[in-house]
Write a protein that holds these residues in place. Sequence first.
Motif, PDB file in Angstrom:
ATOM      1  N   ASP A  76     -47.821  40.184  75.033  1.00 44.67           N
ATOM      2  CA  ASP A  76     -47.537  41.327  75.913  1.00 44.67           C
ATOM      3  C   ASP A  76     -48.824  41.827  76.560  1.00 44.67           C
ATOM      4  N   LEU A  77     -49.862  41.963  75.749  1.00 47.93           N
ATOM      5  CA  LEU A  77     -51.133  42.469  76.270  1.00 47.93           C
ATOM      6  C   LEU A  77     -51.771  41.494  77.249  1.00 47.93           C
ATOM      7  N   ILE A  78     -51.694  40.208  76.948  1.00 47.16           N
ATOM      8  CA  ILE A  78     -52.234  39.213  77.872  1.00 47.16           C
ATOM      9  C   ILE A  78     -51.461  39.256  79.188  1.00 47.16           C
ATOM     10  N   GLN A  79     -50.167  39.383  79.107  1.00 45.26           N
ATOM     11  CA  GLN A  79     -49.320  39.450  80.298  1.00 45.26           C
ATOM     12  C   GLN A  79     -49.682  40.665  81.153  1.00 45.26           C
ATOM     13  N   ILE A  80     -49.844  41.800  80.517  1.00 49.48           N
ATOM     14  CA  ILE A  80     -50.142  43.046  81.235  1.00 49.48           C
ATOM     15  C   ILE A  80     -51.557  43.043  81.811  1.00 49.48           C
ATOM     16  N   LEU A  81     -52.513  42.630  81.013  1.00 47.40           N
ATOM     17  CA  LEU A  81     -53.911  42.747  81.416  1.00 47.40           C
ATOM     18  C   LEU A  81     -54.436  41.554  82.216  1.00 47.40           C
ATOM     19  N   GLU A  82     -53.847  40.374  82.022  1.00 40.25           N
ATOM     20  CA  GLU A  82     -54.341  39.175  82.688  1.00 40.25           C
ATOM     21  C   GLU A  82     -53.312  38.511  83.595  1.00 40.25           C
ATOM     22  N   GLY A  83     -52.063  38.909  83.480  1.00 40.65           N
ATOM     23  CA  GLY A  83     -51.024  38.280  84.287  1.00 40.65           C
ATOM     24  C   GLY A  83     -50.412  37.054  83.641  1.00 40.65           C
ATOM     25  N   GLY A  84     -50.693  36.831  82.374  1.00 42.62           N
ATOM     26  CA  GLY A  84     -50.088  35.721  81.655  1.00 42.62           C
ATOM     27  C   GLY A  84     -51.086  34.647  81.288  1.00 42.62           C
ATOM     28  N   ILE A  85     -50.546  33.546  80.786  1.00 41.30           N
ATOM     29  CA  ILE A  85     -51.360  32.431  80.310  1.00 41.30           C
ATOM     30  C   ILE A  85     -51.072  31.210  81.163  1.00 41.30           C
ATOM     31  N   LYS A  86     -52.131  30.565  81.557  1.00 40.48           N
ATOM     32  CA  LYS A  86     -51.999  29.319  82.306  1.00 40.48           C
ATOM     33  C   LYS A  86     -53.071  28.384  81.784  1.00 40.48           C
ATOM     34  N   VAL A  87     -52.681  27.278  81.152  1.00 38.44           N
ATOM     35  CA  VAL A  87     -53.668  26.356  80.598  1.00 38.44           C
ATOM     36  C   VAL A  87     -54.308  25.476  81.670  1.00 38.44           C
ATOM     37  N   ASN A  88     -53.740  25.505  82.877  1.00 36.28           N
ATOM     38  CA  ASN A  88     -54.307  24.741  83.982  1.00 36.28           C
ATOM     39  C   ASN A  88     -53.996  25.483  85.281  1.00 36.28           C
ATOM     40  N   GLY A  89     -54.861  25.316  86.256  1.00 34.65           N
ATOM     41  CA  GLY A  89     -54.696  25.995  87.534  1.00 34.65           C
ATOM     42  C   GLY A  89     -53.418  25.644  88.267  1.00 34.65           C
ATOM     43  N   CYS A  90     -52.869  24.466  87.996  1.00 36.14           N
ATOM     44  CA  CYS A  90     -51.661  24.060  88.720  1.00 36.14           C
ATOM     45  C   CYS A  90     -50.448  24.913  88.350  1.00 36.14           C
ATOM     46  N   PHE A  91     -50.522  25.634  87.234  1.00 29.77           N
ATOM     47  CA  PHE A  91     -49.427  26.533  86.864  1.00 29.77           C
ATOM     48  C   PHE A  91     -49.481  27.823  87.677  1.00 29.77           C
ATOM     49  N   GLU A  92     -50.664  28.144  88.146  1.00 32.39           N
ATOM     50  CA  GLU A  92     -50.866  29.374  88.896  1.00 32.39           C
ATOM     51  C   GLU A  92     -50.571  29.188  90.377  1.00 32.39           C
TER      52      GLU A  92
END
Length: 136
Positions: A76-92
Motif C-alpha cells: 500500500d505504501l509503495i503504491q501511494i508513495l511510488e506509484g507501484g512496483i515495476k521490475v522493468n521499465g517495459c511495465f511502466e
Amino acid sequence: MLISREVDYGIRIVLLLCETSRKMDAKEISEISGVSIRFTLKILGKLTSSDLVESFRGAKGGYIAAKKPKEISVYDLIQILEGGIKVNGCFEDKTSCSTSKMALCGLRCKLDEVNFKIKEELRKITMDKLKNCSGL
C-alpha cells in the motif's frame, strides 16, 4: 528491487502512527522517526490524500493512522508513495521496450510473473507484522 528512501520513511511514519493511540503533530513525528520535517510533511500529505492517515487542524490537531495496522501493507505504501512496483521499465511505458515484438518477449512474460509475486508478498507484510521489528 530497491525500496526508495521515501517509502522507507513512509513505513517509519505509519508504524509510529500505528503504535501511538494519540494524535501527533508533524514536528513530533519528524523528531521520533528521524525524518526531516519537510520530508515528513510531504509524506503525510500523500498518506492523508490516500486515506491511510487522517489529519486534524487546529491547536489540538495532528495525525493518526486511519486504518488498523493489519489493514496497511508495505505494498500500500509503495503504491501511494511510488506509484507501484515495476521490475522493468517495459511495465511502466510500452515505448521503453527495446524490441518491436514486445508481445513475443519471453523476458517480459517471466518478469510479469516476478512482478506479481513481489506485489503478492509485499501485500502480506502489514504494519502489525512490522511492529516487532520496529526500532522506534
